[in-house]
Motif scaffolding. Sequence first.
Motif, PDB file in Angstrom:
ATOM      1  N   LEU A   1      -6.997  11.503 -14.651  1.00 14.92           N
ATOM      2  CA  LEU A   1      -7.445  10.500 -14.174  1.00 14.92           C
ATOM      3  C   LEU A   1      -8.833  10.227 -15.504  1.00 14.92           C
ATOM      4  N   GLN A   2      -8.493   8.945 -16.108  1.00 21.07           N
ATOM      5  CA  GLN A   2      -9.624   8.571 -16.910  1.00 21.07           C
ATOM      6  C   GLN A   2     -10.530   7.741 -16.126  1.00 21.07           C
ATOM      7  N   GLU A   3     -11.824   7.323 -16.564  1.00 23.40           N
ATOM      8  CA  GLU A   3     -12.766   6.496 -15.747  1.00 23.40           C
ATOM      9  C   GLU A   3     -11.840   5.411 -14.957  1.00 23.40           C
ATOM     10  N   TRP A   4     -11.249   4.467 -15.609  1.00 20.81           N
ATOM     11  CA  TRP A   4     -10.984   3.325 -15.065  1.00 20.81           C
ATOM     12  C   TRP A   4      -9.504   3.503 -14.195  1.00 20.81           C
ATOM     13  N   ASP A   5      -8.948   4.602 -14.360  1.00 23.53           N
ATOM     14  CA  ASP A   5      -7.878   5.006 -13.555  1.00 23.53           C
ATOM     15  C   ASP A   5      -8.265   5.243 -12.156  1.00 23.53           C
ATOM     16  N   ALA A   6      -9.370   6.090 -12.266  1.00 22.21           N
ATOM     17  CA  ALA A   6     -10.001   6.692 -10.897  1.00 22.21           C
ATOM     18  C   ALA A   6     -10.607   5.395 -10.158  1.00 22.21           C
ATOM     19  N   ILE A   7     -11.591   4.551 -10.842  1.00 18.43           N
ATOM     20  CA  ILE A   7     -12.006   3.445 -10.013  1.00 18.43           C
ATOM     21  C   ILE A   7     -11.190   2.478  -9.380  1.00 18.43           C
ATOM     22  N   ASN A   8      -9.912   2.151 -10.277  1.00 14.08           N
ATOM     23  CA  ASN A   8      -8.873   1.436  -9.676  1.00 14.08           C
ATOM     24  C   ASN A   8      -8.287   2.215  -8.501  1.00 14.08           C
ATOM     25  N   ASP A   9      -7.875   3.353  -8.512  1.00 15.32           N
ATOM     26  CA  ASP A   9      -7.435   4.038  -7.297  1.00 15.32           C
ATOM     27  C   ASP A   9      -8.417   4.080  -6.156  1.00 15.32           C
ATOM     28  N   PHE A  10      -9.656   3.927  -6.357  1.00 17.77           N
ATOM     29  CA  PHE A  10     -10.764   3.991  -5.372  1.00 17.77           C
ATOM     30  C   PHE A  10     -10.762   2.653  -4.758  1.00 17.77           C
ATOM     31  N   TYR A  11     -11.108   1.669  -5.561  1.00 20.31           N
ATOM     32  CA  TYR A  11     -11.288   0.300  -4.666  1.00 20.31           C
ATOM     33  C   TYR A  11     -10.201  -0.624  -4.887  1.00 20.31           C
ATOM     34  N   HIS A  12      -9.169  -0.324  -5.545  1.00 22.23           N
ATOM     35  CA  HIS A  12      -7.922  -1.246  -5.203  1.00 22.23           C
ATOM     36  C   HIS A  12      -6.934  -0.585  -4.155  1.00 22.23           C
ATOM     37  N   ARG A  13      -6.523   0.611  -4.284  1.00 21.61           N
ATOM     38  CA  ARG A  13      -5.702   1.299  -3.614  1.00 21.61           C
ATOM     39  C   ARG A  13      -6.482   1.817  -2.182  1.00 21.61           C
ATOM     40  N   GLY A  14      -7.698   2.038  -2.098  1.00 28.54           N
ATOM     41  CA  GLY A  14      -8.390   2.293  -1.168  1.00 28.54           C
ATOM     42  C   GLY A  14      -7.815   3.701  -0.665  1.00 28.54           C
ATOM     43  N   THR A  15      -7.659   4.740  -1.289  1.00 30.81           N
ATOM     44  CA  THR A  15      -6.852   5.905  -0.833  1.00 30.81           C
ATOM     45  C   THR A  15      -7.567   7.110  -0.902  1.00 30.81           C
ATOM     46  N   SER A  16      -9.184   6.835  -0.949  1.00 31.96           N
ATOM     47  CA  SER A  16     -10.046   7.958  -1.082  1.00 31.96           C
ATOM     48  C   SER A  16     -11.424   7.557  -0.486  1.00 31.96           C
ATOM     49  N   ALA A  17     -12.131   8.503   0.083  1.00 31.01           N
ATOM     50  CA  ALA A  17     -13.480   8.237   0.881  1.00 31.01           C
ATOM     51  C   ALA A  17     -14.774   8.064  -0.158  1.00 31.01           C
ATOM     52  N   PHE A  18     -14.675   8.921  -1.515  1.00 29.30           N
ATOM     53  CA  PHE A  18     -15.810   8.918  -2.302  1.00 29.30           C
ATOM     54  C   PHE A  18     -15.201   8.960  -3.742  1.00 29.30           C
ATOM     55  N   TYR A  19     -16.004   8.658  -4.560  1.00 30.58           N
ATOM     56  CA  TYR A  19     -15.493   8.407  -6.085  1.00 30.58           C
ATOM     57  C   TYR A  19     -16.923   8.573  -6.851  1.00 30.58           C
ATOM     58  N   ARG A  20     -16.798   9.525  -7.864  1.00 34.58           N
ATOM     59  CA  ARG A  20     -17.870   9.745  -8.683  1.00 34.58           C
ATOM     60  C   ARG A  20     -17.722   8.506  -9.988  1.00 34.58           C
TER      61      ARG A  20
ATOM     62  N   GLU B   1      -7.841  10.443   8.446  1.00 37.96           N
ATOM     63  CA  GLU B   1      -7.077   9.068   7.745  1.00 37.96           C
ATOM     64  C   GLU B   1      -5.743   9.450   7.465  1.00 37.96           C
ATOM     65  N   ARG B   2      -5.269  10.903   7.124  1.00 33.78           N
ATOM     66  CA  ARG B   2      -3.862  11.236   7.153  1.00 33.78           C
ATOM     67  C   ARG B   2      -3.245  11.228   8.371  1.00 33.78           C
ATOM     68  N   ALA B   3      -4.059  11.594   9.321  1.00 33.80           N
ATOM     69  CA  ALA B   3      -3.472  11.692  10.714  1.00 33.80           C
ATOM     70  C   ALA B   3      -3.356   9.943  11.177  1.00 33.80           C
TER      71      ALA B   3
ATOM     72  N   PHE C   1     -12.196  12.818  -2.217  1.00 33.59           N
ATOM     73  CA  PHE C   1     -13.048  12.669  -3.275  1.00 33.59           C
ATOM     74  C   PHE C   1     -12.192  12.611  -4.663  1.00 33.59           C
ATOM     75  N   LEU C   2     -12.510  11.295  -5.276  1.00 31.45           N
ATOM     76  CA  LEU C   2     -11.877  11.081  -6.606  1.00 31.45           C
ATOM     77  C   LEU C   2     -12.805  11.114  -7.659  1.00 31.45           C
ATOM     78  N   TRP C   3     -12.617  11.730  -8.999  1.00 28.27           N
ATOM     79  CA  TRP C   3     -13.730  11.644 -10.050  1.00 28.27           C
ATOM     80  C   TRP C   3     -12.604  11.759 -11.217  1.00 28.27           C
ATOM     81  N   PRO C   4     -13.097  11.276 -12.421  1.00 30.78           N
ATOM     82  CA  PRO C   4     -12.441  11.418 -13.528  1.00 30.78           C
ATOM     83  C   PRO C   4     -12.307  12.898 -14.232  1.00 30.78           C
ATOM     84  N   GLY C   5     -11.402  13.448 -14.066  1.00 29.04           N
ATOM     85  CA  GLY C   5     -11.175  14.928 -14.415  1.00 29.04           C
ATOM     86  C   GLY C   5     -10.105  15.042 -15.752  1.00 29.04           C
ATOM     87  N   ALA C   6      -9.788  13.909 -16.554  1.00 23.48           N
ATOM     88  CA  ALA C   6      -9.025  14.039 -17.686  1.00 23.48           C
ATOM     89  C   ALA C   6      -9.895  14.674 -18.918  1.00 23.48           C
TER      90      ALA C   6
END
Length: 480
Positions: free
Chosen positions: A267-286, A194-196, A205-210
């Motif tokens: 990243l808190q829970e909703w920060d991560a999920i918003n990044d995942f399916y609104h911005r679309g910049t990751s393949a996986f999310y816990r 995707e970067r290419a 891979f995104l996950w809430p790590g805060a």
Amino acid sequence: MGLTIGICKVSWPRSTKTARIVCILLFSLILHGEHPLSKESVTVTFVDPEWSHDLTEHTVVADDRLKDFTQETGIGVKHLPTPETTLDQLDLVRKLLRQGSSTPDVSGVDVIWPGVLSEELMDLKPYLATELSSINADVAASYTVKGKLVAAPYHSDIGVLFYRRDLLRRYGYATPPRTWDELEQMAARIQKGERARGQKDFWGFLWPGAAGEGLTCNALEWQVSEGGGRIIEADGNISVNNPDAIRSWQRAAHWIGWISPPFVTSLQEWDAINDFYHRGTSAFYRGWARTYLLSVRDIPSVRDTIAITSIPAGKNAQAATLGGFGLGLSRSSRHSAEALHLIRFLIHREIEIEEARADYESRNWPELYDPTAILRAKRSSAETGKQQVSGVVARPSTVAGEKYEEVSRAYIQAVHSVLLGQSRAPEAAASLERELVRITGFKTGPPSRNRVPTQKSLGRVSGARPAAASTTASAHDSLK
């Protein structure tokens, strides 16, 4: 971040002492004041930690349910939200419940709070015999302290892995990852591709790590899947200082800057999920199964792109953290009969909604993992024709009791320091072990080798509808 209360919008800074003080003052004013829109002779107050975000379309307990309750019973309801993070929610709910005569009548109770709130809440077991007959004993046990049912199980939840269907197809993957090894390989390859293609800020891979309770849930899955135990075992042994738990923390630290962004540790829970399916910049999310139900499944444009499956397995097991909320009744409630009526109403309404949804889901999305499987009453493999494979793991809140908040904070601090590179994992685990001994007075011991409970062995709250056509998460979604 803002929340709507009545016709007013209230905003607060996330996860700060100021936010908690503002919330407490706000709730005190509301609890002592008259409800401007209610003319009912009795009004019960419902503090709802699930209603902690300004998601008006996807409120967990929708306002129309409460309006229906008022219309049917004549009892008014003040529906009050809480801050976003679990620890801030607990601080607020505990302080409100200890206010005496001005306490809320009904409170949402996180599955990890019963030991902390048991003295403030009534034992519901004598009043909910019919409902308890439909609630799985394992789920009810999570809300039981010394034989007292602190809250009635209402919404159960488990950790799941969200993934991009379209990207897995693009890179030739027929199924989502079954193991952490596979997730690393797939995330790295998709990220590079995707970067290419021009998405320079794409991550695998995104996950809430805060430093919050979400990190406890994630890290517990990492270490249990590798055989590293449950922090404190059911027998009271503190087991966290062991090689498998240490290796699982080291592995997660290695993800940062490789397949997970450096900012994942904030990243808190909703920060991560918003990044995942609104911005679309990751393949996986816990994330959590109910997030999919409430925020993704009913949006066709998103549902066609995003799906969920089970948390990847390690060398020992496949483990998903148990989450969810129950409904508790304050011992200081001035309207206990009406509050109990509300609890019964919400539980039965949830049963009706699940039953109505079951057939539609099984016909339209048979390939999806059924996240309500954890809320379904126990049924044998012979009865369902399905294998029991994935596991659910509970945080050590029952064994830690009123000390759980301190236990969790110490665990979060240790794991977060490893992720940030501030501590080496062996030293952090050893220090955490000493701290947990100090907090609890428990002895140290090895991780339990007991089998992780299967997802399907945990019954759903209603226990009413049969299994949907989908299998458990580890059967994995077909991408056709």
